[in-house]
Design an enzyme around this catalytic site. Structure first.
Site, PDB file in Angstrom:
ATOM      1  N   ARG A   1      12.847 -34.928  16.464  1.00 30.18           N
ATOM      2  CA  ARG A   1      12.593 -33.479  16.436  1.00 30.18           C
ATOM      3  C   ARG A   1      12.151 -33.052  15.049  1.00 30.18           C
ATOM      4  O   ARG A   1      12.587 -33.606  14.050  1.00 30.18           O
ATOM      5  CB  ARG A   1      13.875 -32.713  16.761  1.00 30.18           C
TER       6      ARG A   1
ATOM      7  N   HIS B   1      11.744 -18.995  26.252  1.00 27.90           N
ATOM      8  CA  HIS B   1      10.774 -18.868  25.159  1.00 27.90           C
ATOM      9  C   HIS B   1      10.359 -17.422  24.960  1.00 27.90           C
ATOM     10  O   HIS B   1      10.357 -16.885  23.845  1.00 27.90           O
ATOM     11  CB  HIS B   1       9.545 -19.742  25.459  1.00 27.90           C
TER      12      HIS B   1
ATOM     13  N   SER C   1       1.657   8.877 -10.317  1.00 24.27           N
ATOM     14  CA  SER C   1       1.936   8.381  -8.977  1.00 24.27           C
ATOM     15  C   SER C   1       0.854   7.357  -8.645  1.00 24.27           C
ATOM     16  O   SER C   1      -0.331   7.688  -8.603  1.00 24.27           O
ATOM     17  CB  SER C   1       1.917   9.538  -7.978  1.00 24.27           C
TER      18      SER C   1
ATOM     19  N   GLU D   1      -4.971   5.664  -9.752  1.00 25.29           N
ATOM     20  CA  GLU D   1      -5.593   4.938  -8.642  1.00 25.29           C
ATOM     21  C   GLU D   1      -6.945   4.366  -9.031  1.00 25.29           C
ATOM     22  O   GLU D   1      -7.560   3.619  -8.289  1.00 25.29           O
ATOM     23  CB  GLU D   1      -5.726   5.839  -7.417  1.00 25.29           C
TER      24      GLU D   1
ATOM     25  N   GLY E   1       9.577 -23.408  19.161  1.00 26.45           N
ATOM     26  CA  GLY E   1       8.424 -23.803  19.958  1.00 26.45           C
ATOM     27  C   GLY E   1       7.217 -24.202  19.141  1.00 26.45           C
ATOM     28  O   GLY E   1       6.182 -24.565  19.690  1.00 26.45           O
TER      29      GLY E   1
ATOM     30  N   ARG F   1      -1.046  16.908  -3.701  1.00 24.56           N
ATOM     31  CA  ARG F   1      -2.290  16.387  -4.274  1.00 24.56           C
ATOM     32  C   ARG F   1      -3.415  17.378  -4.031  1.00 24.56           C
ATOM     33  O   ARG F   1      -3.618  17.824  -2.902  1.00 24.56           O
ATOM     34  CB  ARG F   1      -2.630  15.035  -3.641  1.00 24.56           C
TER      35      ARG F   1
ATOM     36  N   ARG G   1      22.466 -22.719  14.454  1.00 30.78           N
ATOM     37  CA  ARG G   1      21.691 -22.054  13.401  1.00 30.78           C
ATOM     38  C   ARG G   1      21.968 -20.567  13.476  1.00 30.78           C
ATOM     39  O   ARG G   1      22.426 -20.074  14.506  1.00 30.78           O
ATOM     40  CB  ARG G   1      20.198 -22.333  13.568  1.00 30.78           C
TER      41      ARG G   1
ATOM     42  N   LYS H   1      17.707 -27.478  10.743  1.00 31.78           N
ATOM     43  CA  LYS H   1      18.401 -28.245  11.779  1.00 31.78           C
ATOM     44  C   LYS H   1      19.158 -29.412  11.163  1.00 31.78           C
ATOM     45  O   LYS H   1      20.348 -29.613  11.452  1.00 31.78           O
ATOM     46  CB  LYS H   1      17.380 -28.747  12.807  1.00 31.78           C
TER      47      LYS H   1
ATOM     48  N   GLY I   1      -1.527   5.412  -6.680  1.00 37.19           N
ATOM     49  CA  GLY I   1      -2.185   5.428  -5.382  1.00 37.19           C
ATOM     50  C   GLY I   1      -2.694   4.012  -5.150  1.00 37.19           C
ATOM     51  O   GLY I   1      -3.817   3.666  -5.488  1.00 37.19           O
ATOM     52  N   THR I   2      -1.824   3.190  -4.588  1.00 35.08           N
ATOM     53  CA  THR I   2      -2.160   1.760  -4.555  1.00 35.08           C
ATOM     54  C   THR I   2      -3.234   1.424  -3.536  1.00 35.08           C
ATOM     55  O   THR I   2      -3.806   0.341  -3.600  1.00 35.08           O
ATOM     56  CB  THR I   2      -0.897   0.912  -4.301  1.00 35.08           C
ATOM     57  N   ASN I   3      -3.522   2.339  -2.611  1.00 34.91           N
ATOM     58  CA  ASN I   3      -4.637   2.062  -1.702  1.00 34.91           C
ATOM     59  C   ASN I   3      -5.947   2.014  -2.490  1.00 34.91           C
ATOM     60  O   ASN I   3      -6.673   1.021  -2.448  1.00 34.91           O
ATOM     61  CB  ASN I   3      -4.759   3.139  -0.633  1.00 34.91           C
ATOM     62  N   ASP I   4      -6.230   3.099  -3.209  1.00 36.25           N
ATOM     63  CA  ASP I   4      -7.463   3.127  -3.980  1.00 36.25           C
ATOM     64  C   ASP I   4      -7.428   2.126  -5.125  1.00 36.25           C
ATOM     65  O   ASP I   4      -8.427   1.483  -5.425  1.00 36.25           O
ATOM     66  CB  ASP I   4      -7.713   4.536  -4.519  1.00 36.25           C
TER      67      ASP I   4
ATOM     68  N   CYS J   1       2.663   6.034  -4.095  1.00 31.71           N
ATOM     69  CA  CYS J   1       2.486   6.779  -2.850  1.00 31.71           C
ATOM     70  C   CYS J   1       1.436   6.135  -1.946  1.00 31.71           C
ATOM     71  O   CYS J   1       0.890   6.775  -1.070  1.00 31.71           O
ATOM     72  CB  CYS J   1       2.141   8.235  -3.141  1.00 31.71           C
TER      73      CYS J   1
ATOM     74  N   TYR K   1      10.592   6.404  -8.124  1.00 35.49           N
ATOM     75  CA  TYR K   1      10.649   6.554  -6.673  1.00 35.49           C
ATOM     76  C   TYR K   1       9.509   5.809  -5.986  1.00 35.49           C
ATOM     77  O   TYR K   1       8.510   5.468  -6.620  1.00 35.49           O
ATOM     78  CB  TYR K   1      10.611   8.038  -6.268  1.00 35.49           C
TER      79      TYR K   1
ATOM     80  N   MET L   1       6.974 -26.635  16.894  1.00 33.40           N
ATOM     81  CA  MET L   1       6.825 -28.015  16.524  1.00 33.40           C
ATOM     82  C   MET L   1       7.114 -28.887  17.729  1.00 33.40           C
ATOM     83  O   MET L   1       7.825 -28.507  18.647  1.00 33.40           O
ATOM     84  CB  MET L   1       7.825 -28.337  15.418  1.00 33.40           C
TER      85      MET L   1
END
Lengths: 908, 908
Positions: free
Chosen positions: B103, B490, B798, B779, B112, B652, B376, B32, B800-803, B865, B885, B114
Site C-alpha cells: 500500500r 468513496h 490599506s 495598490e 483513493g 474609498r 488515522r 499510515k 489593495g492586493t488585487n491591484d 482589503c 487589521y 494511490m
C-alpha cells in the site's frame, strides 16, 4: 541687524562706484544681473543699476506684496540714491531726470518670457524737464508714449490676451495713422505723439478706472511687482515646463539707468554674437538699428542691419541686393559708426575671452557713446554647440572635458535629423528667400496662427513676426517662416533654442491673416498648402522635398572621439533590421541591445504563416506553420549578425499578444480564411478568443512561449542556425537570447531550458558550436523584486523601462496621455515618466535588481533597452547604478554616447 | 557503512518483535506507516509489516528504478525474512504461504489517490498450498482472481483510463455472469473462479505480450514500483494541487502481512470512526461487511452495515426499514459479532485517547480474530471539525490553543454557506432518501458523468458509486448523489473532505448511464433536470429549493470566543451596503475596511445622474450633476455608519474608469440622450472618448478625481455631512476616507488637500466637527516603493492586493485566467497569486511599504482589503508584517478571525 546689512541682503548694486555681485551669483542675481555685475567689474561700460535678488521673488510668492514692500523699501531707496549719485541725475526730478528700466532676469535666459518696462520715471512734469534738457521734443514725447503703452500693458494688465482681443493702444495708433495718412511710427509729428499720450491716458482711465500713475516711485514699485508676477505668468510657466526649469528658481529684477538708442541719428541699438549662433563659425556678427530702442531689434518689427561689413555683404547676396544699394540703404555698423564698431569689437573679444564661451550681447549707442547693456552665453543650435565647443577646445580656450560637459546631448538630435536630399533640392522651386535663422529641413502645411500649429500633422507656422505668446505653437510646428525680423528676432532666437528650422525676414512674403493667405510674386498659398524650409540657406520652397541622412561634420566626429575617451558604459542600439543595425553602427553603437523579433512577422510574405501558427489548434499545426517561418527568421538573424559582426546582438523572443497579428477587419478575415482553407467562423472565433481587456497585462511575452514552447524552439533554432551559418563564413557572432516579460524565476528557468535544449540539438545536428547567452528583460516589477533568484540563472538583465514604468506606476502608455498631461500641468508629475526615468519609483526597482543581481552573479551583464536609453538624465542614472550598457534607437546613439561620457565625467 | 545500518536506512519494521518507527515519523514513514508503528507499540493487534520510506520515493524519482533496486534489495529481503519469522509463514512457500499487501502512504491521507495491491505472493503452486492449508478452495481461488485483477490493473497498467474504455476483467466477469445467469460475485462456483483466473491470465498475455508473473519476488518489486509511480499519476497530482501538497513529499510504501475478512462467515471487514465525521457528534460509528475484503467497503459496490446497534437503528429509520427486517437482514456488528465489537470498542477508545483526535480506523476480522489495519485522524466536515475540537476542549482532552490550531479556517466556509429555507423545505417534494453522508444544501442540474460536471453552472453528480477517477468532477459539482455505498464509501469520504454536500446509498434510485436517466418510483429524471440535496437529512428533493442564512451553532460561537482570546489583528469587512455591514457585524467584523462607493452609483435612480456628470463638458455641469448625487451618497453613508456605529468605516473614493458607467448599447445610449436632452452623437462620442486599451492601467482611481476634483469634493461632503447627521443623533462614527490608486506622494497630497478643505468647509457650515482619517490604498507598486514619503502624510495604508498583484506580476485579472491555469498545471506557479498572496513578490512590496511607513509614522494604521484578506496563509503573512487589521467579504469574516488567531498563536 537687518538694516545694517541691508544692501547686501536683497539688493545688489552694479555699474557705479560699487559693484556687489559677480557672475558666480547667477542663482541669486539671475543671469543678467550677475553678468552686469561681472561686466561692470571688468570695466565694460554698463549703465549703472541694481539687482533685486531671486530670493525676494520667493518671498513675494510666499509673503505677498505688502510684506515684501516693507522688507525691500529701504534698500530700494538707498539703491536709487546710489544710481542718482553715479549718473548725476535725480529720479523724478524734472530738472535733470533719471529714467530707469525694470527687467526680469532668471538664472538662465528665458527670451521673451518675462516682462520689461522702459523709460520709467516719466510724468508730465519730468517730461518738460527732459525736453528742456535734451532739446529733443520728439524723442521725449515718443519715450513717454512708449512708457505709457508698455507700463499699461505690463503693469496695468491691458495687454491683449488672445489674437481676437484688440490692443487698445495699437488701435489708437492705427487710427491716427489712417487719419494722418501715414504708415510709419517715425512719421508722427510731435503733436501726434502728444495726442497719442492723451488718448493713451484716457483709455487707461476708462479701462482701469484710475488715472495713469504719475508718481515715479509708484511706477517703480508697480514695475517690480509686475516682473515678479510675470514669473508665474502662463508663458513663463510653459517655458519652464518645456525646459524642465523648477518653479522655485524665481526671477531677479534689474533696475537700471536708461540709455537711449533713439536719441537721433548718432544713436543706435543692437545685439551681437561673438560667434555664429546658427553654424558656430568663429565670426563676430550681429544686427543693429539706427535711432531705435533695443526692443525694436528683437521684436522683429523693423528688419535690422548687419553689424559687420562682411555680414552685410553676405546678407545682400542672399537677399539679392546689389552692393551699391546695400551700402546706401543697408550699411553695416562697421561702415556707419566705425568708432563705435571698433570699441564694440574690443569688448566682444574681451567678453568672450573672459567668459570662455560664445557671448550674446546687447548694446546701445546713445549720442555717440557706447553702452553694453547685457552679455550672456549665447543660445545656439546643436551644430553650433558642437562646433563652438570643439573649436574652443582646439583654440586652447577650454579643455576637452569642459567641451564635453558643455554639450546638451539632446540638442545633438538636430544634427541627426534628415536634411533635404541634394538631388531633390535641385529640382525644387524656390518661392522666396529669407535669412537662414535656424538650420534644418522642414516640410509641412501652412498655418498662420500659433495656436493652430496642431491643425495638421506637420505644419509650417507662417507669421509677419512671432511674439512670446506664439511659443507653444512654435514648438509644435515643424518650421517657422517670418516675413519680418532678422537673425536676432524673436522667431530666430527661439527657433534656434528649440533646434527648429526657421527662416526669418523673408520680406517678399505678403501675409493676409484674415484671408489666411500667403502671397509671393502674385502666387497665392493658402492654409494647408505644403511648403518646405531650408534652414541652411534661407530658401522657401514650394511643396514637399525628399530628405536624406545628414553627413556628420568633422567637429561631430571629434566630439564622439572625446566622448569615447571618458565613457564607461557601452552604447548599443535598438535595431530590428540590418539597415537599422548599419545606421546604428555608423553612429557608433557597439552592439544591439534589443532586436524585436515580432516586427519581422508583420512583413507581407510572413504574416500569413504567423497567422496560420496562431490559428492552429494543435502543437503539430503550430509546428508546421513555424517551420515555414524558420528559414525567414534565420535569414533575418543572419542579416543582423552580419551587420553587427563581432558585436553582441540581443534578440528578444516573441513579445506581443497574438491578437496583434490577426486581422480585425471582415475583409481581411475572409481573405485569411480563404488562404488557409478554413471557415470564416473559425477565424472570427479565434480573433474573439484572443481579445483581451488589458492586453498589456495579458497573454504575451514569455507567457506565450510557455504556453506554446514551440515558438521559443523555432526562434532559438533560427538564431543558433544563423550564428552557425555565419561561423561557417568565418564571421564572429555574439548572440544573446532574451526572454521577455519574466516575472518569476520558474518562467525564466522553463524558457532557458527550452532554449538550451534546442541549441544543444542544433549543435549536435551541425557538429559545431557557438557561444551564446541567455538572459531576461526586467520589465515586470516582480522580476526586479526577485532578482536575486533570477540572476542565479540568467546571463544578463536588460531593463525594459517602458513596461517597467507602465507597471510600477500602473499607467498604460496607450491611455495615460489623457491624465499625464493634466498631471504635468498641475505639477503632480515633474516629468512624463515615459520620457525621463523615474528615479524614486522605477529607479528604485532598477537599483534593487542591479544590486541583488550582481550580489549573486558578479558577471551579470546589465543594460537598459527602453526609450530612456538616450535620455541624458536617465543615462546618468544608468551610469550611477553601474550598468554595462544603454541601448537606444539608432539615431539617438550619439546622444547616448555623449550623455554616458558626461555621466562618467561628472560621477567619476 | 550502508549495509551496517541497512534496516534503519530505507525500511522500517512494525508489528512483529521489533517496531522501528513511531507516529512522529510521518514525514519519513507516511501517515499510515507511522500510525501502524505507533499502534503496534501500543499493543494494538496490527498485522506485521515494513515501511519503505518516503525518501526512497524521492530516490526513485531522481535515480530511477534500477539504482533504487540496488539500494533497496538487501533491506527488503531482510524485512521479508523478519515478517516470515513473525508470522511463522514463508513468502512464496506453497506449504505455508505468507501473503502480502502493498500500500501507499503519504504523510497525509489521500484517499483513493494511490494504488494498492493485495494478496501478493500467490501463484498456481502457492495457491495449491493455500487451498491445502485453509481448506477453503473458494476463498483461495477468489483471492487469486482478485490478486490477478488488481495486479494487472495497478502494476501492468491494464486499468481502463476513461469511461469509454472497457475494463477487460469486468467484461469477462459480466460475460460469465450472463452465461451462468447469476448477478453476484458470491454466486460464482469454484470452477467459475478458476475459469476467470485462466481467462484473466490469457487477457494479460494478449495485452502485455508477457505471461502473468508467477515469481512472488517479481510481484513484490512490481508492486513497490507501481506505488512509487502512482505518486506521479494524474489523480495524485490533481489531488496534491487541489490541496496544496508539495510534490517532493513522496509516498512511503507499506508491505504488510495479509489478513482476510473474506475467509467465511466468521470473517468481516470494516471502517469505523471514533466520532461522527459529518456532524462531529461524540458517538462511535462505522460500517462493515461480512465475509469481504476491506476494499469492498470503501468501493461502495456493496452497501455495508452499521457497526453499532444505535447506528443501525438510526439508518433503518432513515431508510424506512422496519426493525425486524433490520435485525434480520442488516444486523449491526454489535449484534452479529458482540465479542469482536467489544474488542473493537476498546481499541477505538484507546486510540482516540492516545491520539487525542477523532480516529478513522480500518479493521478486519479473520476467522474470529480482530486485526486493526490502520488508524488515522479522521477527515471531517467543517461542522464536525468545529464540534469535535470544541467538545474535546470541553472534555479536557485538548487545550483551547490546540483546539484553535486544529481548525482549517477555510473549512469554516461550509458552515457559513446558505442552508435550505425551512419554509421552502416544508413545501418541497422528497423523491428519495439516502444517507446524509456530507452536510450542506445543494441545488443543481443532473449530470451522470464526472467529466461532465462543468456542463451546467450548477450540477449534481448522480452516480451508482464514485471512484477516484471522478475526483475532479466531484469537486466541480455542487453536490453528489449515489445509489450505492455507505457513510464510508468513496463518495462520502471525499465529499466530506471537500466540504461538499453528499447523499450516499439512496438505494431506490435506478440509474441508466446509457440513457442518462434517473428513475425513482417510475418517475424519470433526465440529464439537466433540477434536483436538490439536503445533506443534513439525506433527502433528495425535486427541483430547486430556496436557501437562507445558516444559524451558527453554539460550538461555532465558542470557537469565535476562543479565537478572539488570541487574535492580535482586527478583522474588518468589505461591505458596500448597510445590509452587508450588518451581516459582517454579526459575523464579528469590527469595522469596514473597504466600502466601495461606485456600486452605489449603479442603482437605477442614480446611474443617470452619474452619467450626466460624466457627460458634462464643464466643471459647472459636473458640479450640477454631482449635486443631485450628493443627498443619495450622504444617505448611503448614513446607512453604513449606522450599521457600524462606533466602529471605523473606510470609504474609498470613486475608483473605476468612467466608461464603466456609460451605456455601450445603442438602445440605452438613445435613452440616455433623450433623458439628458442631448444628441445621440454626443453620447456616442463621449463613450468613444472614454474607451481605453488597458482600462486597468488607465484613467481611474485618484487620477479621475485629480482631473475632476469636484468628485472628491462631493464625496467628502457626503461622508462628512453623514457623520455630522449621526452625531446629531448622538451616534459615534469613525470615517476613514481612502484615496485609491495613489502612485506618487503628490497625488495623495493633492487629494488630501481637497478632502481636508471640503471637510473644514462643512464643519464651518455646520459649526460642528467630527474626527476623520485620510489615508490611501497601496495598490500601485510605486506607492509601496515610495511609502516613506506617503506615510508622512497619510493616516493609514490599506493594501489593495488585487491591484497590487496585478501590477507586480503584470497580470490582468480579466485575462490572466488563460495562462494562469497553464502555469499551475506546469508548476510555473504554485498558487494563483490572486488567491494566495505571493510573499516573495507582492509580499516584499507590502513588507517594504509597512516598514518604511511605520518608520516615519509610528501611528500609521495598516490593513489589507484585497481578496486575500480571508485566505489563511495570506492572513498569517499580514500578521507577520504587523498589520493592524485584515478586511474581507462579510461571509469570510469568521475564517479571517480564526486564521488571525492561529497566526498570533503560531507566530506569537
Amino acid at each position: 541687524m537687518e538694516s545694517a546689512t541691508v544692501v547686501q541682503n536683497r539688493v545688489y548694486l552694479f555699474g557705479g562706484e560699487k559693484t556687489d555681485g559677480n557672475r558666480d551669483m547667477k542663482n541669486l542675481l539671475g543671469g543678467k544681473g550677475a553678468n552686469l555685475a561681472e561686466m561692470s567689474a571688468l570695466g565694460i561700460p554698463v549703465p549703472p543699476g541694481m539687482t533685486i535678488t531671486t530670493e525676494v521673488c520667493k518671498e513675494y510668492t510666499e509673503l505677498g506684496k505688502d510684506k515684501v514692500y516693507e522688507l525691500l523699501r529701504e534698500e530700494i531707496e538707498q539703491g536709487v540714491a546710489q544710481l542718482e549719485k553715479t549718473m548725476g541725475k535725480k529720479f523724478g526730478d524734472p530738472k535733470n531726470p533719471l529714467l530707469l528700466s525694470v527687467r526680469s532676469g532668471a538664472r538662465v535666459s528665458m527670451p521673451g518670457m518675462m516682462d520689461t518696462v522702459l523709460n520709467l520715471g516719466l510724468n508730465e512734469k519730468v517730461l518738460e524737464g527732459l525736453v528742456a534738457k535734451t532739446k529733443n521734443e520728439r524723442f521725449s514725447w515718443d519715450s513717454y508714449r512708449r512708457f505709457i503703452q508698455m507700463y499699461s500693458n505690463v503693469v496695468l494688465g491691458l495687454k491683449p490676451r488672445t489674437k481676437e482681443d484688440i490692443d487698445p493702444f495699437e488701435e489708437i495708433i492705427e487710427h491716427l495713422k489712417e487719419k494722418r495718412n501715414i504708415t510709419q511710427d517715425t512719421d508722427f509729428t510731435v503733436q501726434d505723439l502728444k495726442d497719442l499720450v492723451y488718448d493713451f491716458k484716457d483709455i487707461v482711465q476708462k479701462r482701469t478706472g484710475k488715472n495713469f500713475p504719475s508718481d515715479p516711485w509708484e511706477q517703480l514699485w508697480g514695475s517690480i511687482w509686475a516682473v515678479f508676477d510675470s514669473w508665474n505668468g502662463d508663458r513663463a510657466v510653459y517655458y519652464r515646463k518645456m525646459n524642465d526649469y523648477p518653479e522655485d528658481w524665481g526671477t531677479a529684477v534689474n533696475v537700471q539707468a536708461m540709455v537711449f538708442g533713439n536719441m537721433g541719428e548718432n544713436s543706435a541699438t543692437g545685439v551681437c554674437f561673438t560667434r555664429d549662433a546658427a553654424s558656430g563659425e568663429d565670426r563676430f556678427n550681429g544686427e543693429y538699428l539706427l535711432n531705435a530702442q533695443g526692443e525694436d531689434v528683437v521684436a522683429g518689427v523693423r528688419t535690422p542691419l548687419e553689424i559687420t561689413k562682411t555680414g552685410s555683404q553676405r546678407w545682400a547676396r542672399l537677399a539679392q541686393v546689389s552692393d551699391e544699394e546695400r551700402e546706401e540703404t543697408y550699411p553695416s555698423l562697421e561702415e556707419c559708426m566705425p568708432k563705435m564698431y571698433k570699441e564694440l569689437h574690443v569688448y566682444q573679444q574681451q567678453l568672450e575671452d573672459h567668459y570662455r564661451d560664445m557671448q550674446d550681447m546687447e548694446f546701445t549707442v546713445q549720442e555717440g557713446r557706447l553702452w553694453i547693456l547685457q552679455t550672456r552665453n549665447g543660445k545656439r543650435t546643436g551644430a553650433a554647440m558642437v562646433k563652438i565647443a570643439m573649436d574652443m577646445k582646439d583654440q586652447g580656450i577650454i579643455s576637452d572635458k569642459e567641451a564635453l560637459l558643455r554639450m546638451e546631448p539632446t540638442k545633438l538630435e538636430e544634427l541627426l535629423h534628415p536634411v533635404f536630399d541634394t538631388e531633390a533640392l535641385k529640382k525644387s522651386e524656390i518661392i522666396a528667400q529669407g535669412l537662414p535663422a535656424s538650420p534644418g529641413a522642414a516640410t509641412g502645411q501652412i498655418v498662420f496662427f500659433a495656436d493652430e500649429a496642431g491643425k495638421f500633422k506637420n505644419t509650417i507656422l507662417v507669421r509677419m513676426e512671432t511674439s512670446p505668446e506664439d511659443l507653444e505653437g512654435m514648438n509644435r510646428a515643424k518650421g517657422i517662416l517670418t516675413a519680418r525680423g532678422g537673425m536676432t528676432s524673436h522667431a530666430a532666437v527661439v527657433a534656434r533654442g528649440m533646434g527648429k528650422c526657421c527662416i526669418a525676414g523673408a520680406g517678399a512674403l505678403k501675409i493676409n491673416y484674415k484671408e489666411r493667405t500667403l502671397t509671393v510674386d502674385q502666387r497665392e498659398f493658402h492654409e494647408g498648402d505644403w511648403i518646405s524650409l531650408n534652414g541652411y540657406t534661407g530658401n522657401v520652397i514650394e511643396g514637399k522635398v525628399a530628405t536624406m541622412q545628414p553627413k556628420l561634420s568633422g567637429e561631430f566626429a571629434e566630439l564622439m572621439k572625446v566622448s569615447d575617451t571618458y565613457t564607461q558604459m557601452n552604447v548599443r542600439a535598438n535595431a530590428d533590421t540590418p539597415k537599422e543595425a548599419r545606421i546604428a553602427r555608423n553612429f557608433g553603437a557597439v552592439g544591439i541591445g534589443l532586436a524585436r523579433t515580432e516586427h519581422m512577422f508583420f512583413e507581407v510574405d510572413r504574416i500569413n504563416a504567423m497567422r496560420e501558427m496562431i490559428l492552429a489548434s494543435t502543437v503539430k499545426g503550430r509546428k508546421l506553420a513555424l517551420k515555414e517561418l524558420l528559414p525567414m527568421q534565420r535569414a533575418d538573424f543572419e542579416g543582423l549578425f552580419e551587420a553587427m559582426e563581432g558585436q553582441p546582438v540581443t534578440i528578444r523572443l516573441l513579445d506581443p499578444p497574438l491578437h496583434e497579428f490577426v486581422p480585425h477587419q471582415l475583409a481581411t478575415q475572409k481573405e485569411l480564411a480563404e488562404d488557409l482553407h478554413i471557415s470564416l467562423a473559425a477565424v472570427k472565433s479565434k480573433v474573439a478568443e484572443l481579445h483581451e481587456f488589458n492586453p498589456m497585462l495579458g497573454h504575451r511575452g514569455c507567457r506565450l512561449s510557455i504556453t506554446y514552447p514551440e515558438i521559443t524552439e523555432t526562434q532559438t533554432r533560427a538564431i543558433i542556425e544563423a550564428a552557425l551559418n555565419l561561423k561557417e563564413k568565418g564571421k564572429v557572432t555574439k548572440p544573446e537570447i532574451m526572454v521577455p516579460l519574466v516575472g518569476t524565476l520558474s518562467e525564466f528557468k522553463e524558457q532557458e531550458r527550452v532554449i538550451r535544449q534546442t541549441a544543444e540539438k542544433v549543435f549536435e545536428e551541425r557538429d559545431e558550436r557557438v557561444d551564446y547567452l541567455v538572459g531576461t528583460m526586467i520589465e515586470v516589477p516582480r522580476a526586479a523584486i526577485t532578482a536575486t533568484e533570477i540572476a542565479e540563472h540568467a546571463d544578463f538583465f536588460s531593463f525594459g523601462t517602458n513596461d517597467l514604468t507602465q507597471m510600477t506606476y500602473g499607467y498604460s502608455r496607450d491611455d495615460a496621455g489623457k491624465f499625464i498631461t493634466i498631471y504635468l500641468e498641475k505639477g503632480i508629475l515633474k516629468h512624463d515618466p515615459f520620457e525621463v526615468l523615474d528615479r524614486d519609483g522605477v529607479g528604485s526597482l532598477i537599483k534593487m535588481a542591479t544590486n541583488k543581481g550582481r550580489k549573486v552573479n558578479a558577471d551579470l551583464k546589465i543594460g537598459i533597452c527602453g526609450e530612456h536609453g538616450a535620455e541624458p538624465s536617465s543615462v546618468a542614472f544608468c551610469h550611477e547604478v553601474g550598468m554595462n550598457y544603454v541601448s537606444c534607437s539608432a539615431y539617438r546613439v550619439p546622444i547616448a554616447r555623449v550623455a554616458a561620457a558626461q555621466a562618467a565625467l561628472i560621477q567619476g
